[in-house]
Design an enzyme around this catalytic site. Structure first.
Site, short mmCIF file in Angstrom:
data_model
loop_
_atom_site.label_atom_id
_atom_site.label_comp_id
_atom_site.label_asym_id
_atom_site.label_seq_id
_atom_site.Cartn_x
_atom_site.Cartn_y
_atom_site.Cartn_z
N ASN A 57 -3.10 -6.96 4.68
CA ASN A 57 -3.03 -7.96 3.61
C ASN A 57 -4.05 -9.06 3.87
O ASN A 57 -4.17 -9.56 4.99
CB ASN A 57 -1.64 -8.57 3.54
CG ASN A 57 -0.55 -7.52 3.57
OD1 ASN A 57 -0.54 -6.59 2.79
ND2 ASN A 57 0.38 -7.68 4.52
N GLU A 117 -6.88 -4.18 11.88
CA GLU A 117 -6.55 -4.94 10.68
C GLU A 117 -7.55 -6.05 10.43
O GLU A 117 -7.87 -6.35 9.27
CB GLU A 117 -5.13 -5.51 10.79
CG GLU A 117 -4.04 -4.49 11.08
CD GLU A 117 -4.07 -3.28 10.15
OE1 GLU A 117 -4.40 -3.44 8.96
OE2 GLU A 117 -3.77 -2.17 10.61
N GLU A 120 0.85 -1.20 0.00
CA GLU A 120 0.00 0.00 0.00
C GLU A 120 0.89 1.25 0.00
O GLU A 120 1.78 1.36 0.83
CB GLU A 120 -0.90 0.02 1.24
CG GLU A 120 -1.96 1.10 1.18
CD GLU A 120 -2.92 1.05 2.36
OE1 GLU A 120 -4.13 1.20 2.16
OE2 GLU A 120 -2.44 0.84 3.50
N ALA A 127 0.63 -1.52 11.06
CA ALA A 127 0.31 -2.83 10.52
C ALA A 127 -0.30 -2.63 9.13
O ALA A 127 -0.57 -1.51 8.71
CB ALA A 127 -0.66 -3.59 11.43
#
Length: 859
Positions: free
Chosen positions: A269, A300, A131, A266
């Site tokens: 993904n 996340e 990202e 973090a």
């Protein structure tokens, strides 16, 4: 030439032309232990809607491209590959197949495929960070979030290593790992983590559902990995999110990987979350650190649904990704059964919203739904508005439409758009359906305008202290110079809390709570008329809205004496935040803020609030105090930190926090002798364990004041010959108060690009010491001489560290403003660099105003 940028218009044109089906990616990482480059082979299948002959491009950042084959025809890499793009001429209507063979490079910047060698075992550890636009550093990709596809990775790795990706980890054959294709996801949430990582495994099971869970870290951190606590938080998140979202976890497994030298907290993904490995705590930390880590874990996990399953169409809606994950992670901490942190909204008010208020008063302030024209824009937009203001406004939206209605809308949204891409209007439409409210006006006022509102109480009482009128005045201060937009009055859903001091307990208790809508410039509150005026009237009690709040004169006077006496942590945090904001706005002198903190911090039980206050006091004295009074204020504060350290309960979080606060500002020979003695063990404080991390805190301060030099620093590194020890030693060396140490630190960052991201950050942190202003003064001119070249020659993360970290923030003077203005007027920086430098300039301008206010208060 485009360089590495991509505009929104280019992305829109490409999305109209292409629909991507699948990627097959083969990476030969067998030489990773040695570094250098690696072979990357990408096969992409995609459909084209236009007639034969259309043109487009695919993204790739690589030292060498060997082959480009489009629909069986070989293209000359020298002709089609330039900057970060491979031109694709003569596309066919319908299915196209592209194969790209390239050599890609490992990085040490935390972007693309990062390579790190652990000094403990001399083994290499790899992980990807994609990202915003860095999958193209590892494989050829259509690098934009709305061109989703399936991804099938085949990876050759050194023998004995582990490879983790988005799909479940297969059994390797001859050190080759062949993964199943992923579901349809965006390029930026694909991932590979490769190396001899240590792992612990478990499972989340519920009603026939079984999701494998994994936690990974380097073997040198394995003894510190508290996997049981991490699994517990993860399971609480699974339980809460699946109930609230009414959509099962969308991937086949969930791994969390603590990786070295990670730039962010973090990264979400899909099924393979990477987390900075500083969250594997090597030494004692306070509960605030565990709370922050848990919020990161939940943030996340929330992204698996909001971001990965359903993804924004373009980066305009980045805020929605991040704000939703932030809001729901805090809500989960507050409400999940068994959570250790039911007070998480206090932490949110104390830290996240303070970040938002600060960001919203910079010249770069922007609407929550920002206008993201290109990748350069989004790279500097991971800010306090995107995360914290957005989450605050989502919290207000929940209060506005109702929590049940909000989550019913979210459930419909996930079901309608699973594995697809959306815009804000898709979510608002779902919420309008479930709540029955028209959100278009709300959206325009809250999401499409910039700036902050201030709420002030206006109260009149009779001779007997009975309220005769009460109203709430809303102000929309002028936006900072250079900011775009107009001041906006907005609708607020707030609570007003009425507090009295209880004689028996000595605590400030809430007697009554009134919830209402504030709209326009003046809102009457007739419910208070005829009541005896309470000791404290607190606007925005429970922190429902996003606004700066002021206390009336009588409430402020009472709070100044009794701030620590609020029974609940949230109203305390709101009052602390208001006082800090007044200090930043030059409405409260730094010396008075210090007095307020010293009068109440001893009663503050919330350790996160205590640590924030400690940081804010230090910052206020260093930057906002009248320079002629600064040393006296520092002496007063340092004496207080030592007194609190000695008085704190042995072994408590408060004791550790005060030890760190004392070390940050110790200055007299006696205080520095104490740090030295605590390091040697010749003196002790009952319950205080001077462990590895605390030792480094002491060493760095002793280096910064000239007590320790290379001999002592090197000796400490011999005790802690780890990656963390290397970073701490770099900070200590750069902190030394000599021209030679500063020149050496500056050269290592500016004259060379060899430092890894984490070490560069450590050097910058040591270089800038607030009590070394004269020593650092010559570097102000040097900063402006080099920063543009640095920006244009380094990767984004490395350049941003330098542009922000080395700006002459501690040189609070008109001269610094003038130098900045001259540079902004002549250097022609691009928009992203201009923004970062302008933000730093605004900090100096604010500090100058605050210094004048503090000087006036001292007269």
């Amino acid at each position: 030439m485009p360089g590495t940028n991509l505009t929104r218009e280019e992305a829109q044109q490409r999305a109209k032309l292409l629909a991507v089906d699948s990627y097959e990616i083969e990476l030969d990482l067998s030489g990773a232990q040695e570094g250098g480059t690696y072979r990357s082979v990408t096969t992409v299948r995609f459909d084209v809607t236009a007639d034969n002959g259309a043109e487009s491009f695919i993204d790739l950042v690589a030292p060498t491209v060997h082959e480009v084959t489009l629909n069986g025809d070989a293209l000359d890499p020298a002709e089609v590959f330039a900057d970060s793009r491979i031109a694709l001429p003569g596309l066919l209507k319908g299915r196209n197949i592209l194969r790209v063979v390239a050599d890609c490079a490992y990085t040490n910047t935390g972007e693309g495929l990062h390579r790190f060698v652990d000094p403990v075992d001399d083994q290499a550890y790899l992980y990807t960070q994609f990202e915003v636009p860095d999958a193209r550093r590892v494989f050829a990709s259509f690098e934009q979030p709305d061109l989703k596809a399936t991804f099938q990775f085949t990876v050759k790795a050194p023998e004995g290593w582990t490879v983790i990706s988005n799909s479940p980890t297969p059994e390797p054959q001859d050190s080759v790992w062949v993964f199943e294709p992923t579901p349809r996801i965006s390029t930026y949430v694909t991932a590979l983590i490769v190396g001899p990582y240590h792992s612990v495994h478990s499972v989340y099971e519920k009603d026939g559902q079984s999701v494998p869970l994994g936690i990974y870290c380097r073997p040198s951190l394995a003894e510190y990995l508290d996997s049981d606590a991490l699994f517990e938080v993860t399971r609480q998140g699974f339980e809460w999110f699946q109930e609230k979202f009414d959509y099962p976890y969308p991937f086949k497994k969930y791994d969390q990987l603590f990786v070295p030298e990670f730039n962010a907290g973090a990264m979400e993904n899909a099924g393979a979350v990477t987390i900075r490995d500083q969250y594997v705590f090597r030494s004692k930390v306070t509960d605030a650190a565990y709370e922050t880590r848990a919020e990161t874990v939940l943030h996340e996990l929330a992204h698996m649904w909001f971001g990965d399953l359903v993804t924004m169409e373009w980066w305009n809606d980045l805020w929605l990704n991040e704000s939703f994950a932030t809001y729901t992670s805090i809500a989960c901490q507050a409400a999940a059964p068994g959570s250790r942190w039911p007070h998480s909204w206090t932490t949110f008010a104390n830290s996240m919203k303070t970040w938002a208020y600060r960001q919203d008063q910079l010249p770069s302030t922007h609407p929550i739904m920002a206008d993201i024209r290109d990748l350069d824009d989004v790279l500097v937009n991971f800010d306090g508005i995107t995360y914290a203001k957005g989450a605050s406004v989502l919290k207000q939206l929940v209060a506005y439409v109702g929590e049940d209605e909000f989550f019913r809308g979210v459930q419909a949204y996930f079901k309608a758009h699973a594995y697809g891409n959306t815009r804000l209007s898709d979510l608002l439409g779902a919420l309008e359906e479930t709540s029955g409210r028209d959100l278009k006006t709300w959206s325009k006022q809250w999401l499409e305008t910039a700036g902050i509102n201030v709420l002030r109480p206006e109260i009149e009482t009779d001779a007997n202290g009975v309220v005769t009128s009460f109203a709430i005045r809303q102000e929309a201060p002028a936006l900072p110079a250079g900011a775009k937009g107009e001041p906006t009055l907005r609708p607020h859903r707030i609570a007003v809390g009425l507090y009295e001091l209880d004689d028996d307990s000595g605590k400030l208790l809430r007697d009554e709570r009134i919830e209402l809508d504030v709209d326009g410039e003046l809102t009457a509150v007739p419910q208070l008329v005829g009541k005896r005026r309470p000791a404290v009237i607190l606007l925005n009690d429970d922190d429902l809205s996003y606004a700066k709040v002021r206390l009336d004169e009588q409430s402020l006077a009472f709070v100044t004496e009794h701030l620590g006496d609020f029974e609940s942590s949230l109203p305390r945090a709101l009052c602390w935040a208001s006082a800090w904001d007044m200090t930043r706005d030059a409405e409260l002198a730094t010396r008075d803020y210090l007095s307020l903190v010293l009068s109440g911090i001893g009663k503050e039980s919330d350790i996160g609030v205590v640590q924030s206050l400690q940081r804010q006091v230090k910052l206020a004295i260093d930057l906002y105090a009248d320079p002629t009074a600064r040393e006296a204020l520092l002496a007063r504060w340092t004496d207080a930190t030592l007194a609190h350290l000695r008085a704190a309960a042995p072994g408590s979080d408060h004791q550790l926090a005060w030890a760190r606060a004392f070390a940050a500002t110790a200055r007299t020979p006696e205080q520095l002798d104490l740090l030295d003695a605590l390091l040697e063990g010749s003196q002790t404080i009952e319950g205080l364990v001077v462990d590895t991390e605390l030792r480094w805190t002491f060493v760095q301060r002793l280096a910064a004041v000239g007590r320790f030099d290379e001999t002592e620093i090197a000796g400490e590194y011999e005790r802690d010959k780890t990656a963390a020890g290397e970073r701490h030693a770099a900070t200590a060396r750069a902190a030394r108060p000599t021209p030679e140490a500063k020149a050496e630190a500056w050269a290592s960052v500016i004259d060379s690009d060899k430092l890894p991201n984490a070490v560069q950050e450590a050097v910058i942190g040591g270089f800038v010491q607030t009590d070394q202003r004269e020593l650092l003064a010559p570097y102000a001119d040097r900063y402006f001489e080099v920063v543009k070249d640095i920006w244009e020659s380094r990767s984004h993360e490395m350049a941003q560290q330098i542009a922000v970290g080395l700006y002459p923030t501690v040189q609070v003077s008109q001269e610094t403003l003038d130098k900045t203005d001259a540079w902004l007027g002549s250097a022609e920086p691009n928009a992203a660099l201009r923004r970062l430098v302008s933000e730093s300039r605004a900090g100096v301008e604010r500090a100058l105003r605050a210094q004048r206010a503090d000087a006036a208060a001292g007269q």
